[in-house]
Design a protein around this motif. Structure first.
Motif, short mmCIF file in Angstrom:
data_model
loop_
_atom_site.label_atom_id
_atom_site.label_comp_id
_atom_site.label_asym_id
_atom_site.label_seq_id
_atom_site.Cartn_x
_atom_site.Cartn_y
_atom_site.Cartn_z
N MET A 98 -18.15 -13.63 -0.08
CA MET A 98 -18.03 -13.00 -1.43
C MET A 98 -18.22 -11.73 -1.42
N GLY A 99 -17.27 -10.78 -1.59
CA GLY A 99 -16.94 -9.45 -1.12
C GLY A 99 -18.10 -8.55 -2.21
N CYS A 100 -18.93 -7.58 -1.54
CA CYS A 100 -19.75 -6.87 -2.36
C CYS A 100 -18.78 -5.52 -2.53
N CYS A 101 -19.21 -4.48 -3.21
CA CYS A 101 -18.50 -3.48 -3.23
C CYS A 101 -17.72 -2.70 -2.28
N TRP A 102 -18.38 -2.84 -0.97
CA TRP A 102 -17.82 -2.22 0.20
C TRP A 102 -16.75 -3.22 0.70
N CYS A 103 -16.67 -4.44 0.42
CA CYS A 103 -15.74 -5.18 1.08
C CYS A 103 -14.99 -6.42 0.11
N PHE B 155 -9.95 -9.86 2.93
CA PHE B 155 -10.07 -11.26 3.09
C PHE B 155 -11.15 -11.63 2.02
N CYS B 156 -11.87 -10.86 1.65
CA CYS B 156 -13.11 -11.06 0.83
C CYS B 156 -12.73 -10.85 -0.60
N ALA C 157 -0.07 -17.83 -18.98
CA ALA C 157 -0.05 -17.89 -20.27
C ALA C 157 1.75 -17.99 -20.96
N PRO C 158 2.02 -19.01 -21.31
CA PRO C 158 1.18 -20.58 -21.32
C PRO C 158 1.20 -20.98 -19.91
N VAL C 159 0.63 -22.05 -19.73
CA VAL C 159 0.13 -22.64 -18.43
C VAL C 159 1.52 -23.03 -17.77
N GLY C 160 1.49 -22.56 -16.68
CA GLY C 160 2.91 -22.77 -15.72
C GLY C 160 3.53 -21.31 -15.71
N ILE C 161 3.25 -20.49 -16.34
CA ILE C 161 3.78 -19.11 -16.49
C ILE C 161 2.93 -17.85 -16.15
N LEU C 162 3.15 -17.34 -14.75
CA LEU C 162 2.22 -16.23 -14.40
C LEU C 162 2.30 -15.01 -15.15
N VAL C 163 1.20 -14.34 -15.99
CA VAL C 163 1.59 -13.24 -16.51
C VAL C 163 0.93 -11.87 -15.86
N GLY C 164 0.05 -12.40 -14.75
CA GLY C 164 -0.64 -11.23 -14.19
C GLY C 164 -1.50 -11.81 -13.47
N ARG C 165 -2.58 -10.66 -12.74
CA ARG C 165 -3.63 -11.18 -11.90
C ARG C 165 -4.56 -10.13 -11.96
N ILE C 166 -5.86 -10.43 -11.90
CA ILE C 166 -7.05 -9.63 -11.59
C ILE C 166 -7.43 -9.61 -10.33
N LYS C 167 -7.73 -8.34 -9.49
CA LYS C 167 -8.16 -8.45 -8.26
C LYS C 167 -9.24 -7.43 -7.89
N THR C 168 -10.14 -7.74 -7.20
CA THR C 168 -11.42 -6.91 -6.87
C THR C 168 -10.92 -5.83 -5.80
N GLY C 169 -11.47 -4.44 -5.83
CA GLY C 169 -11.01 -3.39 -5.03
C GLY C 169 -12.32 -2.96 -4.29
N ASN C 170 -11.92 -2.43 -3.27
CA ASN C 170 -13.03 -1.73 -2.40
C ASN C 170 -13.77 -0.50 -3.32
N GLN D 220 -19.60 0.94 -6.93
CA GLN D 220 -19.36 0.43 -8.30
C GLN D 220 -18.45 -0.71 -8.26
N ALA D 221 -18.57 -1.60 -9.22
CA ALA D 221 -17.61 -2.82 -9.36
C ALA D 221 -16.07 -2.15 -9.57
N HIS D 222 -15.28 -2.58 -8.85
CA HIS D 222 -13.79 -2.11 -8.90
C HIS D 222 -12.85 -3.16 -9.08
N MET D 223 -12.33 -3.28 -10.26
CA MET D 223 -11.17 -4.33 -10.17
C MET D 223 -9.65 -3.61 -10.87
N GLN D 224 -8.81 -4.13 -10.35
CA GLN D 224 -7.41 -3.83 -10.83
C GLN D 224 -6.63 -5.06 -11.35
N VAL D 225 -5.93 -4.65 -12.43
CA VAL D 225 -4.99 -5.56 -12.99
C VAL D 225 -3.61 -5.49 -12.97
N TYR D 226 -3.19 -6.36 -12.57
CA TYR D 226 -1.50 -6.43 -12.18
C TYR D 226 -0.75 -7.38 -13.11
N ASP D 227 0.46 -6.94 -13.20
CA ASP D 227 1.31 -7.62 -14.03
C ASP D 227 2.01 -8.85 -13.18
#
Length: 245
Positions: free
Chosen positions: A107-112, A116-117, A125-138, A142-149
Motif C-alpha cells: 500500500m503505497g504512501c505518498c513517497w512510493c 509496484f505500489c 461505463a457501461p460495464v465492459g467498456i473502459l472509460v478511464g483509470r484513476i492512478k496514484t502518483g508519487n 501530498q496525496a497525488h492522483m492522476q485521471v486517464y482516459d
C-alpha cells in the motif's frame, strides 16, 4: 428522496453516448454529493464491512447507489490493500458504472505511490467498456492522483493537502483540486465535507462534494466522480487505520 426518472432530456450537451439515460442525467449537473452509509456493525464492533454510498444531486435526492464487493478476508486482514469492485446502480437497480481495483501487497504512501505500489481504479461505463483509470502518483507528502482516459491520455491531476485531517480545531472542508495535467487550470474540486466532531469520531462514513463544469464531457464527469472513491479509499481509509492504531 430518490430521483426515479433519470432524465427525460439533456439540454446541456448533445454529444452521442452509449451510456444509459440514468448516466446521461449527469449532463445537466455541475455538482454531486457522495455520502457513505453508516454501518452500525462497524461502529459497534470495529469490524470492517463493505462500504456503501449514495450519490446525490444538489437537492439531496439520491440519483445513484454504490455497493462495494470485496473479500471478507482482505477486509479483515488487509483493509488498506484490499481489492474491490464498486457497483454503481441507478434507482431502478440497473448497474451503470463499475469501478474496480486489484489487491496490492504494498500500500503505497505518498513517497512510493507509483510503480509496484501504485493503486489503480479502472472505470467501466457501461460495464465492459473502459472509460478511464484513476492512478496514484508519487509526491513528498501530498496525496497525488492522476485521471486517464481509455486511451491512457492524462486528463486531470488531483492533489490533496499534506495533512488531510478534520477535528475540533480544524473544521473546514478538505479540498482536493482537480486541475489539468500542467497544474495551471483548475477544472473542478473534490471536497471532504465537515460533518461535525461527534459524527467523525464515532463513524468512518465520509461525505464528499464534487464540483465540475456543467458543460464538461460526460465521460470526464464520470471519471471525476470515480476519483472521489480513490480519494476515500487511498487517503481517508488509510487515515482512519492510522488513527485506530
Amino acid at each position: 428522496m430518490a430521483v426515479h426518472k433519470q432524465p427525460q432530456s439533456m439540454p446541456m450537451q448533445t454529444q452521442m453516448s452509449n451510456l444509459p439515460p440514468s448516466v446521461q442525467y449527469l449532463n445537466s449537473l455541475d455538482q454531486v454529493f457522495v455520502k457513505q452509509k453508516i454501518e452500525m456493525l462497524e461502529v459497534l464492533t470495529g469490524f470492517e464491512t463493505a462500504n456503501r454510498y449514495a450519490v446525490l444531486n444538489k437537492d439531496m435526492q439520491q440519483i445513484y447507489y454504490v455497493q462495494e464487493e470485496s473479500s471478507l478476508c482482505e477486509r479483515c486482514f488487509f483493509p488498506l490493500n484490499r481489492g474491490f469492485q464498486l457497483h454503481m446502480t441507478d434507482n431502478n437497480s440497473q448497474e451503470i458504472i463499475r469501478m474496480s481495483r486489484d489487491f496490492k501487497c504494498c500500500m503505497g504512501c505518498c513517497w512510493c505511490a507509483g510503480g509496484f505500489c501504485q493503486m489503480v481504479i479502472n472505470v467501466e461505463a457501461p460495464v465492459g467498456i473502459l472509460v478511464g483509470r484513476i492512478k496514484t502518483g508519487n509526491s513528498k507528502c501530498q496525496a497525488h492522483m492522476q485521471v486517464y482516459d481509455a486511451a491512457d491520455n492524462h486528463m486531470f491531476t488531483v492533489w490533496g493537502p499534506c495533512c488531510p485531517c478534520q477535528a475540533i480545531c480544524c473544521t473546514d472542508d478538505i479540498d482536493f483540486p482537480i486541475t489539468d495535467p500542467s497544474l495551471t487550470q483548475r477544472v473542478g474540486n473534490i471536497a471532504k465535507v465537515w460533518r461535525g466532531v461527534c459524527t467523525d469520531m464515532m463513524t468512518d462514513a465520509d461525505s464528499f462534494r464534487v464540483n465540475f463544469p456543467a458543460d464538461m464531457s460526460l465521460n470526464a464527469k464520470v471519471l471525476c466522480i470515480a476519483a472521489t472513491f480513490m480519494v476515500d479509499y487511498y487517503v481517508f481509509e488509510q487515515q482512519r487505520k492510522n488513527n485506530n492504531n
